[in-house]
Structures are given as structure tokens and as C-alpha cells.
Scaffold this active site. Structure first.
Site, PDB file in Angstrom:
ATOM      1  CB  CYS A 123     -64.241  10.261  22.361  1.00 45.27           C
ATOM      2  SG  CYS A 123     -63.710  10.066  20.647  1.00 45.27           S
ATOM      3  CB  CYS A 126     -62.281   8.335  25.498  1.00 48.86           C
ATOM      4  SG  CYS A 126     -60.625   7.677  25.322  1.00 48.86           S
ATOM      5  N   GLY A 166     -54.863   6.807  21.606  1.00 44.75           N
ATOM      6  CA  GLY A 166     -54.594   7.483  20.340  1.00 44.75           C
ATOM      7  C   GLY A 166     -55.486   7.043  19.200  1.00 44.75           C
ATOM      8  CD  GLU A 167     -58.214   7.717  14.571  1.00 40.92           C
ATOM      9  OE1 GLU A 167     -58.973   7.129  15.357  1.00 40.92           O
ATOM     10  OE2 GLU A 167     -58.062   7.359  13.393  1.00 40.92           O
ATOM     11  CG  LEU A 223     -71.179   4.557  14.120  1.00 45.00           C
ATOM     12  CD1 LEU A 223     -70.500   5.413  13.070  1.00 45.00           C
ATOM     13  CD2 LEU A 223     -72.151   3.572  13.454  1.00 45.00           C
ATOM     14  CG  ASN A 224     -68.767   4.823  20.091  1.00 45.47           C
ATOM     15  OD1 ASN A 224     -68.779   3.604  20.248  1.00 45.47           O
ATOM     16  ND2 ASN A 224     -67.653   5.505  19.953  1.00 45.47           N
ATOM     17  CG  ASN A 298     -65.275  -0.430  30.311  1.00 46.17           C
ATOM     18  OD1 ASN A 298     -65.854  -1.275  30.981  1.00 46.17           O
ATOM     19  ND2 ASN A 298     -64.800  -0.692  29.089  1.00 46.17           N
ATOM     20  CB  CYS A 341     -62.700  -0.688  25.869  1.00 42.68           C
ATOM     21  SG  CYS A 341     -62.665  -0.136  24.216  1.00 42.68           S
TER      22      CYS A 341
HETATM   23  S1  SF4 Z   1     -58.413   7.269  22.097  1.00 43.89           S
HETATM   24 FE1  SF4 Z   1     -60.119   6.742  20.692  1.00 43.89          FE
HETATM   25  S2  SF4 Z   1     -61.974   6.965  21.943  1.00 43.89           S
HETATM   26 FE2  SF4 Z   1     -60.324   8.018  23.033  1.00 43.89          FE
HETATM   27  S3  SF4 Z   1     -60.471  10.182  22.392  1.00 43.89           S
HETATM   28 FE3  SF4 Z   1     -59.007   9.146  21.036  1.00 43.89          FE
HETATM   29  S4  SF4 Z   1     -60.226   8.484  19.275  1.00 43.89           S
HETATM   30 FE4  SF4 Z   1     -61.685   8.957  20.944  1.00 43.89          FE
END
Ligand code: SF4
Length: 371
Positions: A123, A126, A166-167, A223-224, A298, A341
Site C-alpha cells: 500500500c 504505508c 503486516g496483513e 478500503l480507502n 499519517n 496508523c
Molecule cells: S501493513 Fe496494512 S496498510 Fe501497510 S502495506 Fe500491509 S496491508 Fe497495506
């Protein structure tokens, strides 16, 4: 035996205590997973040796139990919020954030835990994504964040959110095992309703969780964007898991009567913050039982976007509400110390890891194949 990633039943199966020892074993297990030193009365009741000998001779009366809590190597305080960093045995780092909460005169702490070191999802807003995926955390490393937090910040760490690095659905089995340990009545005793798993929108993971029937767990979806065109610009997952199919998975999910999805929406200036975006988002979400959590962006390091203005956040929420979509706002905390976040992750660790394995590349996206 490191018990942090094991339920009490699994410990019993591994040790095979005699029936009269089970109660003492349970007491020892509870103390250790909660990060407390063993009380002397927990020492082996069947062992006729002085207390000191018992404890030196082997933890817990000959039972090979230990809670391998990783050392906390750094903490960062930003107002009331605290980020803490633990060093893993292979030299990587986990990051977790303790957030004090207060409502209706009650106060408690929410712990944001990591499920991976880095993340493969890429993302663009992030910080964690900049690391790539270094590796999955084990159940013990995930629960060890909770144990360390309870030891350092008290037992009022009562809510757990998988919103750190992490996911979670890219590390599905380990995350589910960690949740089993968290909710084990013989150990940490968290209510499943006080745990939230936040996903980037992995359809297969949502369906797999639905099939497991863990209906008390809360689910949040990052979602974003109001449509796939915008979403795929900031979230590559949109190319493989498009929004209409994601919505179908949410509609099929067996929510409880009083439960709803939390839809996270990071508000990024000039990307997804216009009035038409709010209207389109509300229309897209109309059939879904959900609340939109608006998160003012952020900025990560070297971010191409600034944080949104206060006015644009208020406007966006008003437009959503006018379009009939319930929403709330996540208060911005921790931005100054990269603890907010989307700001977790230490890029130096990624460089060290890649130099060590000589690949120069982060790992690819792991498979979510059914076992
Ligand atoms: S931690 Fe969450 S927001 Fe960041 S790259 Fe991974 S899935 Fe995307």
C-alpha cells in the site's frame, strides 16, 4: 517449551501431566502467559525439595515450561500513546502500540499488534510496505507482544487489534493460533469480542474466517477508496481482489445481530477526499452493515502527500453522513514518533535482513491455500 504460542490444552497434550498435577500446571501456565514470575506456591506440589531448589532446578517443577518474551529494545512515548519494539531471535523487530482508551467513565488500553515483520501488500501510503515482507511472526511472537504489554503496562490492556505491521490473512494459520491462545480461558482469557482483525481486503481470508465460524471476532477492512480505479493506485490488492467481489464476501459473512464491519478509510489529500468520493463510497457500502472509520492520513517517511487539513476531515465526514453512511473518526495519536496508523516499520531492519540473505529483495506474497 515456549508456551506463548500454545493453548493450555496443547501444553497438556505435550507434557502429559498426571491428573493430580493438572490444576498446578494450569496455574503455572496462567502466570507465565500473563508475564508474571511464578509464585512459589506454583512450584511442583509433588516435589519435596526446598523452594529455591525447585525454581532453580527447573522451572515449574520439572515441567519444561517457559514464556519466551522477546526483549523490549526501544519504546517511544507520544502523549499517552506508547510504541514498543521487541527484538526477535533472528535480529528482526516487531512493533506494537499501546493506546489508552476512555469511554463512559471507563478506561482501558488497546494494544495494536503486528502479525508479520514488514508486509508484502505494498500500500503506497504505508510505512510498513516500504520494508517488503521479511517474514511471518509465529503465534508465540504475536502473543508475546500481548504478554510484554501486560507486564509493562498492566492488566487493563484489554483490547487487541491486528492493525500493526503486516496483513493478518497473509499469516492466517499463525494468527488464528495466536487468537486461540489469547482467548484460552485457562490463560490470557481475552474475550473474542475484544479482538479485531484488520485486513487489507483479502477475499479468500474473509471467506476462510467465515468458514471457521469465529463469529465473535471483529473484522475491519482497510478500503480507502470509493472505487477500484482509485484503490488500485494506492492499494495493489485491488487488482486481484476487486471491490465488488470484496463486498460480496462481506455480504456473505455471518455477522452477529449486533455486529458490524469497521471500514477503514485513510483520508489522503487530493486522492480520495472529495465530495463525490464520499457519495460514491456511501453508495458502494449501502448494503453492508458497517461503520466507516475515517483516519486522517499519517504521512510515512518521504510521503508524496501531506496530512489532510482538519477542515477536509470534517467535510468528508459530513458528506458521508449526509449520504446516509454512519462514520466516526480515528483520533490522530503518535504521529510524531511514527507510531500512528500506517507508520510502523524500521527500514534499517529490512536493509540488514536483505544484506544477510543476499537476495536484495523482499519476500513475495505467501499463499493462502486451504490446508
Ligand atoms: S501493513 Fe496494512 S496498510 Fe501497510 S502495506 Fe500491509 S496491508 Fe497495506
Amino acid at each position: 517449551m515456549d508456551i506463548l504460542g500454545l493453548t493450555f490444552r496443547q501444553v497438556v497434550e505435550a507434557i502429559g501431566p498426571r491428573p493430580h498435577q493438572v490444576r498446578a500446571l494450569r496455574a503455572a501456565y496462567r502466570e507465565l502467559v500473563n508475564g508474571r514470575p511464578l509464585a512459589s506456591h506454583d512450584a511442583d506440589p509433588g516435589l519435596q525439595t526446598p523452594k529455591t531448589d525447585r525454581l532453580e532446578a527447573g522451572p515449574t517443577r520439572g515441567w519444561p515450561l517457559r514464556a519466551d518474551i522477546l526483549p523490549v529494545v526501544r519504546t517511544h512515548q507520544d502523549g499517552e500513546l506508547t510504541k514498543f519494539v521487541q527484538r526477535t531471535h533472528d535480529g528482526l523487530e516487531t512493533e506494537s502500540v499501546v493506546v489508552p482508551m476512555e469511554r463512559y467513565g471507563r478506561s482501558w488500553k488497546t494494544l495494536c499488534v503486528s502479525s508479520q515483520v514488514g508486509c508484502a501488500r505494498g500500500c503506497t501510503f504505508c510505512e510498513t510496505a516500504q520494508l517488503g515482507l521479511l517474514r511471518n511472526l509465529t503465534p508465540g511472537e504475536i502473543d508475546g507482544q500481548v504478554t510484554a504489554a501486560r507486564r509493562a503496562f498492566g492488566r487493563d490492556v484489554r483490547n487487541i487489534v491486528f492493525m500493526g505491521m503486516g496483513e493478518p490473512f497473509d499469516n492466517f494459520d499463525n494468527v488464528m493460533q495466536a487468537i486461540d491462545v489469547l482467548t484460552d480461558r485457562s490463560g490470557l482469557s481475552f474475550s473474542a469480542a475484544s479482538i479485531a482483525v484488520s485486513t487489507v481486503g483479502r477475499i479468500q481470508g474473509i471467506r476462510r474466517l467465515a468458514a471457521l465460524g469465529r463469529r465473535r471476532l471483529n473484522v475491519a477492512v482497510s478500503l480507502n477508496a470509493p472505487n477500484d480505479e482509485i484503490r488500485s493506485r494506492i492499494m495493489p490488492i485491488s487488482r486481484t481482489d476487486p471491490m465488488p467481489a470484496l463486498r460480496d464476501a462481506l455480504l456473505d459473512y455471518p455477522l452477529r445481530k449486533c455486529q458490524f464491519f469497521m471500514i477503514e478509510y485513510v483520508l489522503i489529500p487530493g486522492v480520495n477526499d472529495a465530495r463525490e468520493h464520499a457519495v460514491e463510497l456511501a453508495e458502494f457500502l449501502r448494503p453492508v452493515k458497517c461503520v466507516v472509520n475515517v483516519i486522517p492520513y499519517n504521512p510515512r517517511r518521504d510521503s508524496p502527500w501531506p496530512a489532510p487539513s482538519e477542515k477536509s476531515v470534517v467535510n468528508f465526514m459530513t458528506w458521508l453522513q449526509d449520504a446516509g453512511q454512519m462514520c466516526k473518526r480515528r483520533l490522530t495519536k503518535g504521529r510524531d514518533h511514527m507510531a500512528a496508523c500506517g507508520q510502523l516499520g524500521n527500514r534499517a531492519i529490512a536493509r540488514i535482513d536483505r544484506a544477510r540473505d543476499g537476495s536484495g529483495e523482499p519476500m513475495g506474497v505467501p499463499s493462502l491455500a486451504q490446508p
